[in-house]
Scaffold this active site. Structure first.
Site, PDB file in Angstrom:
ATOM      1  N   LYS A  62      67.677  53.676  60.992  1.00  0.00           N
ATOM      2  CA  LYS A  62      66.257  53.362  60.804  1.00  0.00           C
ATOM      3  C   LYS A  62      66.118  51.989  60.155  1.00  0.00           C
ATOM      4  O   LYS A  62      66.578  51.780  59.027  1.00  0.00           O
ATOM      5  CB  LYS A  62      65.584  54.402  59.904  1.00  0.00           C
ATOM      6  CG  LYS A  62      64.060  54.266  59.928  1.00  0.00           C
ATOM      7  CD  LYS A  62      63.386  55.062  58.839  1.00  0.00           C
ATOM      8  CE  LYS A  62      63.269  54.304  57.554  1.00  0.00           C
ATOM      9  NZ  LYS A  62      62.454  53.080  57.622  1.00  0.00           N
ATOM     10  N   GLU A 101      73.750  49.984  48.706  1.00  0.00           N
ATOM     11  CA  GLU A 101      73.659  48.549  48.387  1.00  0.00           C
ATOM     12  C   GLU A 101      72.258  48.309  47.868  1.00  0.00           C
ATOM     13  O   GLU A 101      71.294  48.360  48.640  1.00  0.00           O
ATOM     14  CB  GLU A 101      73.907  47.707  49.648  1.00  0.00           C
ATOM     15  CG  GLU A 101      75.274  47.907  50.278  1.00  0.00           C
ATOM     16  CD  GLU A 101      76.408  47.474  49.378  1.00  0.00           C
ATOM     17  OE1 GLU A 101      76.178  46.629  48.488  1.00  0.00           O
ATOM     18  OE2 GLU A 101      77.520  47.998  49.537  1.00  0.00           O
ATOM     19  N   CYS A 118      68.853  39.629  48.317  1.00  0.00           N
ATOM     20  CA  CYS A 118      69.381  40.366  47.155  1.00  0.00           C
ATOM     21  C   CYS A 118      70.393  39.527  46.392  1.00  0.00           C
ATOM     22  O   CYS A 118      70.657  39.799  45.224  1.00  0.00           O
ATOM     23  CB  CYS A 118      70.019  41.659  47.618  1.00  0.00           C
ATOM     24  SG  CYS A 118      71.282  41.390  48.869  1.00  0.00           S
ATOM     25  N   GLU A 178      64.120  42.850  38.776  1.00  0.00           N
ATOM     26  CA  GLU A 178      64.214  42.149  40.064  1.00  0.00           C
ATOM     27  C   GLU A 178      62.809  41.794  40.561  1.00  0.00           C
ATOM     28  O   GLU A 178      61.961  42.668  40.709  1.00  0.00           O
ATOM     29  CB  GLU A 178      64.899  43.048  41.105  1.00  0.00           C
ATOM     30  CG  GLU A 178      65.158  42.330  42.403  1.00  0.00           C
ATOM     31  CD  GLU A 178      65.751  43.232  43.484  1.00  0.00           C
ATOM     32  OE1 GLU A 178      65.242  44.349  43.680  1.00  0.00           O
ATOM     33  OE2 GLU A 178      66.712  42.795  44.134  1.00  0.00           O
TER      34      GLU A 178
HETATM   35  P1  NAD Z   1      63.212  49.967  50.037  1.00  0.00           P
HETATM   36  O1  NAD Z   1      64.157  50.721  49.174  1.00  0.00           O
HETATM   37  O2  NAD Z   1      61.767  50.099  49.807  1.00  0.00           O
HETATM   38  O3  NAD Z   1      63.438  50.347  51.575  1.00  0.00           O
HETATM   39  C1  NAD Z   1      64.684  50.221  52.210  1.00  0.00           C
HETATM   40  C2  NAD Z   1      64.749  51.194  53.369  1.00  0.00           C
HETATM   41  O4  NAD Z   1      64.746  52.516  52.851  1.00  0.00           O
HETATM   42  C3  NAD Z   1      63.575  51.104  54.334  1.00  0.00           C
HETATM   43  O5  NAD Z   1      64.045  51.294  55.649  1.00  0.00           O
HETATM   44  C4  NAD Z   1      62.711  52.276  53.901  1.00  0.00           C
HETATM   45  O6  NAD Z   1      61.891  52.773  54.915  1.00  0.00           O
HETATM   46  C5  NAD Z   1      63.762  53.288  53.510  1.00  0.00           C
HETATM   47  N1  NAD Z   1      63.312  54.347  52.606  1.00  0.00           N
HETATM   48  C6  NAD Z   1      62.336  54.304  51.659  1.00  0.00           C
HETATM   49  N2  NAD Z   1      62.213  55.507  51.063  1.00  0.00           N
HETATM   50  C7  NAD Z   1      63.138  56.315  51.617  1.00  0.00           C
HETATM   51  C8  NAD Z   1      63.504  57.686  51.428  1.00  0.00           C
HETATM   52  N3  NAD Z   1      62.883  58.465  50.555  1.00  0.00           N
HETATM   53  N4  NAD Z   1      64.503  58.194  52.182  1.00  0.00           N
HETATM   54  C9  NAD Z   1      65.150  57.427  53.065  1.00  0.00           C
HETATM   55  N5  NAD Z   1      64.835  56.137  53.312  1.00  0.00           N
HETATM   56  C10 NAD Z   1      63.849  55.588  52.592  1.00  0.00           C
HETATM   57  O7  NAD Z   1      63.697  48.465  49.944  1.00  0.00           O
HETATM   58  P2  NAD Z   1      63.011  47.183  50.596  1.00  0.00           P
HETATM   59  O8  NAD Z   1      61.779  46.883  49.809  1.00  0.00           O
HETATM   60  O9  NAD Z   1      62.935  47.367  52.061  1.00  0.00           O
HETATM   61  O10 NAD Z   1      64.115  46.058  50.321  1.00  0.00           O
HETATM   62  C11 NAD Z   1      64.170  45.302  49.168  1.00  0.00           C
HETATM   63  C12 NAD Z   1      65.260  45.808  48.250  1.00  0.00           C
HETATM   64  O11 NAD Z   1      66.493  45.853  48.935  1.00  0.00           O
HETATM   65  C13 NAD Z   1      65.484  44.898  47.070  1.00  0.00           C
HETATM   66  O12 NAD Z   1      65.632  45.673  45.907  1.00  0.00           O
HETATM   67  C14 NAD Z   1      66.800  44.208  47.408  1.00  0.00           C
HETATM   68  O13 NAD Z   1      67.545  43.752  46.303  1.00  0.00           O
HETATM   69  C15 NAD Z   1      67.512  45.274  48.134  1.00  0.00           C
HETATM   70  N6  NAD Z   1      68.574  44.705  48.962  1.00  0.00           N
HETATM   71  C16 NAD Z   1      69.878  44.904  48.603  1.00  0.00           C
HETATM   72  C17 NAD Z   1      70.902  44.353  49.354  1.00  0.00           C
HETATM   73  C18 NAD Z   1      72.339  44.565  48.994  1.00  0.00           C
HETATM   74  O14 NAD Z   1      73.188  44.275  49.814  1.00  0.00           O
HETATM   75  N7  NAD Z   1      72.650  45.049  47.820  1.00  0.00           N
HETATM   76  C19 NAD Z   1      70.583  43.606  50.488  1.00  0.00           C
HETATM   77  C20 NAD Z   1      69.244  43.416  50.814  1.00  0.00           C
HETATM   78  C21 NAD Z   1      68.236  43.983  50.057  1.00  0.00           C
END
Ligand code: NAD
Length: 480
Positions: free
Chosen positions: A173, A248, A282, A384
């Site tokens: 997804k 991650e 990130c 963050e």
């Molecule tokens: P998010 O956690 O809101 O969403 C990430 C994904 O998880 C989306 O596809 C979302 O639909 C899904 N999701 C949300 N709730 C869920 C649930 N209950 N069950 C399953 N899936 C669910 O994050 P975002 O706002 O899309 O991304 C930004 C964040 O991602 C920042 O904190 C950033 O640091 C982090 N990030 C980390 C890395 C890394 O490699 N460590 C890389 C890129 C982004």
């Protein structure tokens, strides 16, 4: 208007309940497509397709699996411009960035893991005259891959490619905020001849489709990239089901600049590590610690560079900064700018929403923003922000810089600028950070382990780590 579809069982299909979500172009604030608002029924269908495809896929020789993945890589490269334009439209990032980074890296993810599968070896442990022990690594089965919006196709493929290479079938997804290139990828997988059901891409929200992936009993592992809070929630759901987890998560990365660095290079790279992708990576270094003797020199050159970062239409070749991903995210970043003022920071650059004209009049644009005078313990320096906002702080000793660098809950990436090799090693080893760059940033070698310490995650992606994650070791002993 474009209606995206799910990719299930090798076909592009509408969501079972027929519900769709609007998808907004951040540069214009206008809806430009609709995406399936999938639910547990769509996920169940995708899991059934993946389970049906699994017996043949896992037995396919690694070379043949790899050939299909390399074919997908070639198609991504062929369509680079189209994919980059789609990524820019969907995410708000400058199209030049998508052309140079996002899409080439998505292609190399497939190419790397397509060939890596052939080099993945298991071990034998021979006990002279007693026994031969050998290890087999079986694919886990059907796995779930969930990715965020900031580097959409790049991070989506970073999970999918090793899972497929390892012989797993995937239910994936993408973020509901940036689904477009994942949809285009499903078309390319059909063109590449990927067997039906091996990869299934289901669109929808986190609480809807995402939660259904995490809860499905037939999904053996979850590879997740996203926010720390979401990671916590996923761990809470998946742990009692004994699912393997790779998480991650967020970061609050330090960028430590010692007086003996190459100042010009440190300034140029720090501009990128602060503001690339509007600071929505990130790995961005949002806390810049500069040794006091060069603090003023660094500040002057850095601010001169910030003044050159043109905010503009992401489609225009001259734009260095595009739009933030959504109105909600822009408001969150603006709230941190307000907080920085309240916490006593001095604004050195930016700080305001940008109002463009014409096509982008309703877009989510923000000036690249720099503060100084904020202590290492204030919220702006610990939480963050994930936007184009950085702080500058002078330090006096290596010990002080290290203490501040390690003084957050996160531990994803850190950058050090110095010409002193001993110091580079010493500081790198003392940093609580999964990734350390010395005199560079965002340097990529797909063989290295990628991931964070502390609240930045659990597990590592990349190279053999990823192939190990998607396989289960089995030890077999034969008595001699
Ligand atoms: P998010 O956690 O809101 O969403 C990430 C994904 O998880 C989306 O596809 C979302 O639909 C899904 N999701 C949300 N709730 C869920 C649930 N209950 N069950 C399953 N899936 C669910 O994050 P975002 O706002 O899309 O991304 C930004 C964040 O991602 C920042 O904190 C950033 O640091 C982090 N990030 C980390 C890395 C890394 O490699 N460590 C890389 C890129 C982004």
């Amino acid at each position: 208007m474009l209606h995206l579809r799910n990719y299930i069982g090798g076909e592009l299909v509408a969501p079972a309940a027929g519900r769709y979500l609007p998808n907004i172009e951040p540069a214009t604030g206008q809806v430009f497509s609709h995406i399936p608002d999938s639910d547990a029924n769509d996920i169940a269908r995708a899991v059934a397709a993946a389970e049906a495809a699994l017996p043949a896929w896992r037995l396919l020789p690694a070379e043949d699996r790899g050939r299909l993945l390399v074919r997908v890589a070639e198609l991504i490269e062929r369509d680079l411009d189209r994919l980059a334009a789609a990524e820019s439209q969907d995410n708000g990032k400058p199209v030049t960035l998508a052309q140079a980074v996002d899409i080439p890296r998505a292609a190399s993810n497939f190419a790397f893991f397509g060939t890596a599968a052939q080099h993945f070896a298991s071990e034998t442990h021979f006990q002279e005259g007693v026994a031969l022990n050998y290890t087999v690594r079986h694919p886990l089965g059907v796995v779930g891959c969930i990715s965020p919006w900031n580097l959409p196709l790049y991070l989506f493929t970073w999970k999918i490619a090793p899972a497929l290479a390892a012989g797993c079938c995937v239910v994936a997804k993408p973020s509901e905020i940036t689904p477009y290139t994942a949809y285009l990828l499903s078309e390319l997988c059909i063109e590449a001849g990927l067997p039906a059901g091996v990869l299934n891409i289901v669109h929808g929200t986190g609480p809807g489709a995402g939660q259904a992936i995490v809860e499905h009993p037939a999904i053996k592992a979850i590879s997740f990239t996203g926010g720390t809070k979401t990671g916590e929630h996923i761990a809470r759901t998946a742990a009692p089901m004994f699912k393997k987890l790779s998480l991650e998560l967020g970061g609050k990365n330090p960028n430590i600049i010692f007086a003996d660095c190459n100042l010009a290079e440190a300034v140029q790279t720090s501009l990128r590590s602060s503001f690339a992708n509007q600071g929505q990576i990130c790995l961005c270094g949002s806390r810049i610690f500069v040794e006091r003797s060069i603090y003023e020199a660094f500040k002057t050159e850095f601010l001169a560079g910030v003044a050159q970062l043109t905010v503009g239409d992401p489609q225009a070749a001259g734009s260095r900064q595009g739009a933030l991903v959504s109105e909600a995210h822009l408001q969150k970043v603006l709230s941190y700018i307000e907080l920085a003022h309240l916490e006593g920071g001095t604004l050195l650059a930016g700080g305001r929403r940008v109002q463009l004209e014409g096509r982008c009049a309703d877009g989510y644009f923000l000036q690249p923003t720099v503060f100084e005078g904020l202590g290492p313990d204030c919220r702006v320096n610990r939480e963050e922000i994930f936007g184009p906002v950085v702080t500058l702080t002078p330090f006096d000793t290596e010990e002080e810089a290290l203490r501040w660098a390690n003084g957050t809950d996160y531990g994803l990436a850190a950058t050090i600028w110095t010409r002193d090799l001993n110091r580079a090693h010493r500081v790198a080893h003392a940093l609580q950070s999964g990734i350390v760059w010395v005199n560079t940033w965002l340097h990529r070698d797909l063989r290295t382990p990628f991931g964070g310490m502390k609240s930045s995650g659990v597990g590592r992606e990349g190279g053999l780590e990823a192939l190990r994650f998607f396989t289960e070791p089995q030890s077999i002993t034969i008595k001699l």
